[in-house]
Design an enzyme around this catalytic site. Structure first.
Site, PDB file in Angstrom:
ATOM      1  N   ILE A   1     -16.003 -13.321  35.968  1.00  0.00           N
ATOM      2  CA  ILE A   1     -15.326 -14.075  34.919  1.00  0.00           C
ATOM      3  C   ILE A   1     -16.305 -14.490  33.826  1.00  0.00           C
ATOM      4  CG2 ILE A   1     -14.014 -16.169  34.394  1.00  0.00           C
ATOM      5  CD1 ILE A   1     -12.438 -13.939  35.815  1.00  0.00           C
TER       6      ILE A   1
ATOM      7  N   ASN B   1      -6.391  -9.359  35.939  1.00  0.00           N
ATOM      8  CA  ASN B   1      -6.796 -10.644  36.509  1.00  0.00           C
ATOM      9  C   ASN B   1      -8.168 -11.109  36.032  1.00  0.00           C
ATOM     10  OD1 ASN B   1      -6.671  -8.310  38.701  1.00  0.00           O
ATOM     11  ND2 ASN B   1      -8.620  -9.386  39.021  1.00  0.00           N
TER      12      ASN B   1
ATOM     13  N   THR C   1      -3.020 -18.009  49.902  1.00  0.00           N
ATOM     14  CA  THR C   1      -2.855 -18.330  48.484  1.00  0.00           C
ATOM     15  C   THR C   1      -2.210 -19.698  48.337  1.00  0.00           C
ATOM     16  OG1 THR C   1      -1.842 -17.665  46.385  1.00  0.00           O
ATOM     17  CG2 THR C   1      -0.620 -17.119  48.375  1.00  0.00           C
ATOM     18  N   LYS C   2      -2.643 -20.416  47.316  1.00  0.00           N
ATOM     19  CA  LYS C   2      -2.045 -21.708  46.978  1.00  0.00           C
ATOM     20  C   LYS C   2      -1.261 -21.611  45.671  1.00  0.00           C
ATOM     21  CE  LYS C   2      -5.669 -24.303  49.387  1.00  0.00           C
ATOM     22  NZ  LYS C   2      -6.762 -25.308  49.265  1.00  0.00           N
TER      23      LYS C   2
ATOM     24  N   SER D   1      -5.430 -20.446  37.765  1.00  0.00           N
ATOM     25  CA  SER D   1      -5.861 -19.148  38.280  1.00  0.00           C
ATOM     26  C   SER D   1      -5.238 -18.032  37.457  1.00  0.00           C
ATOM     27  CB  SER D   1      -5.437 -18.990  39.746  1.00  0.00           C
ATOM     28  OG  SER D   1      -4.022 -18.871  39.833  1.00  0.00           O
ATOM     29  N   CYS D   2      -5.728 -16.821  37.654  1.00  0.00           N
ATOM     30  CA  CYS D   2      -5.159 -15.678  36.935  1.00  0.00           C
ATOM     31  C   CYS D   2      -3.694 -15.487  37.298  1.00  0.00           C
ATOM     32  CB  CYS D   2      -5.961 -14.418  37.229  1.00  0.00           C
ATOM     33  SG  CYS D   2      -6.032 -13.969  38.985  1.00  0.00           S
ATOM     34  N   THR D   3      -3.354 -15.677  38.574  1.00  0.00           N
ATOM     35  CA  THR D   3      -1.970 -15.469  38.994  1.00  0.00           C
ATOM     36  C   THR D   3      -1.058 -16.590  38.514  1.00  0.00           C
ATOM     37  OG1 THR D   3      -2.605 -16.380  41.158  1.00  0.00           O
ATOM     38  CG2 THR D   3      -2.458 -13.983  40.956  1.00  0.00           C
TER      39      THR D   3
ATOM     40  N   ARG E   1      -4.422  -8.329  49.261  1.00  0.00           N
ATOM     41  CA  ARG E   1      -5.433  -7.639  48.459  1.00  0.00           C
ATOM     42  C   ARG E   1      -5.309  -6.136  48.715  1.00  0.00           C
ATOM     43  NH1 ARG E   1      -9.964 -11.302  48.018  1.00  0.00           N
ATOM     44  NH2 ARG E   1      -9.073 -13.341  47.439  1.00  0.00           N
TER      45      ARG E   1
END
Length: 338
Positions: free
Chosen positions: A12, A317, A212-213, A153-155, A235
């Site tokens: 990043i 991402n 995942t959160k 996050s990216c998601t 993943r």
């Protein structure tokens, strides 16, 4: 000119630097320091050459303890203790905290104590920071007194704009999410030890479920969505670009054409440059190096019984998230300066 430092120069951190030069925002911001424990030669090499995003368009050189990009001289630091970083002497306006380690207010305030005015975390954080921002959705909540902020996050950046659009037009009752995420550097090339037993396995040989959160991240941005979403994540053996399978139950009855029209209109309007829409038969690599947070694949929209909607979303991402780091930091500075 806004003076910026990057703490942690991994995937990043390097994407942020490259995005700054490619996006045209270099006219507003200048990176004056990078703090990274790796050797300078490796820092220079990985800035110039990147397997995922290709060669950097600018020539990069190492001169003494500086990375030179054109006329820009960026100081390279190797300080493990953030309280000892020379942010006061360097007059740093904002630090991109990209180590993935400093994730709460107390640890990030080390940058403030060292003299930086603000910190933007490139990761979901603890709840005690001044705000968690998904640019385009809630960046208008930023205030002058906010010093430590998370860019989520990216998601979260990928899915929240879509949920926001659907909720405003049709009302969202509940949802379920599967994130299909490219492999990351917390996985193994070949089988090796890890605290997460699934992540002991070779990243290139399996589809690997991970925790995942994301559902809780949605709630932080859209509090009225509390307890309405659940998420799982896997993943997959690709090095970049993520897909999200989103299923939502709506309050209103819809059809495919209506849903796609609303999302495409949002992509061309309020969320222009953040949300995208495509009806081309594309695959994941076609979204590599895409600066948008989320792209709706209209060819995959499905509606069952009028209210259950399934969507496929794409995002780079790395690159999309790095561009939102730039946008959010500019919004933080603007809020601080009034």
């Amino acid at each position: 000119m806004i003076r910026v430092a990057i703490n942690g120069y991994g995937r990043i951190g390097r994407s942020i630097l490259r995005a700054l030069y490619e996006s045209g925002k270099r006219q507003q911001m200048q990176i004056v320091a990078i703090n990274e424990l790796a050797k300078p030669e490796a820092i220079i090499h990985l800035t110039q050459y990147d397997t995922t995003h290709g060669r950097f368009a600018h020539k990069v050189k190492l001169v003494d303890d500086h990375m030179l990009i054109g006329d820009d001289a960026i100081k390279i630091l190797h300080e493990p203790d953030p309280t000892k970083l020379p942010w006061h002497e360097m007059d740093i306006d904002i630090v991109y905290e990209a180590t993935g380690v400093l994730l709460d207010r107390q640890s990030c305030e080390a940058h403030i104590h060292a003299g930086a005015k603000q910190v933007l975390i490139s990761h979901p954080s603890s709840a005690d920071v001044d705000g968690t921002i998904v640019y385009g959705v809630n960046h208008d909540l930023l205030r002058a007194e906010h010093t430590v902020v998370s860019n989520a996050s990216c998601t979260t950046n990928c899915i929240v704009p879509v949920i926001d659009v659907l909720d405003r037009h049709f009302g969202v009752k509940s949802g379920a999410i599967t994130t299909i995420h490219s492999a990351m550097n917390d996985q193994q090339v070949i089988d090796a030890y890890h605290d997460d037993l699934r992540r002991t396995r070779a990243a290139g040989q399996s589809i690997i479920p991970v925790d995942t959160k994301l559902a809780r991240g949605i709630e932080r941005i859209l509090p009225h969505m509390k307890d309405k979403f659940e998420a799982i994540s896997v993943r997959v053996p690709t090095i970049n670009v993520t897909a999200i399978d989103l299923s939502v139950t709506l309050e209103k009855t819809v059809d495919i054409a209506t849903v796609n029209h609303v999302l495409e209109s949002a992509a061309n309007g309020r969320f222009n440059g953040i949300l995208g829409y495509t009806d081309e038969p594309l695959v994941s690599c076609d979204f590599n190096h895409d600066p948008r947070s989320s792209i709706v694949d209209g060819t995959q929209t499905r509606v069952s019984a009028g209210q259950l909607v399934k969507l496929l979303l794409w995002c780079d991402n790395e690159w999309g998230f790095a561009n939102r780091m730039l946008d959010t930091s500019l919004a933080m500075i603007a809020a601080k300066r009034g």
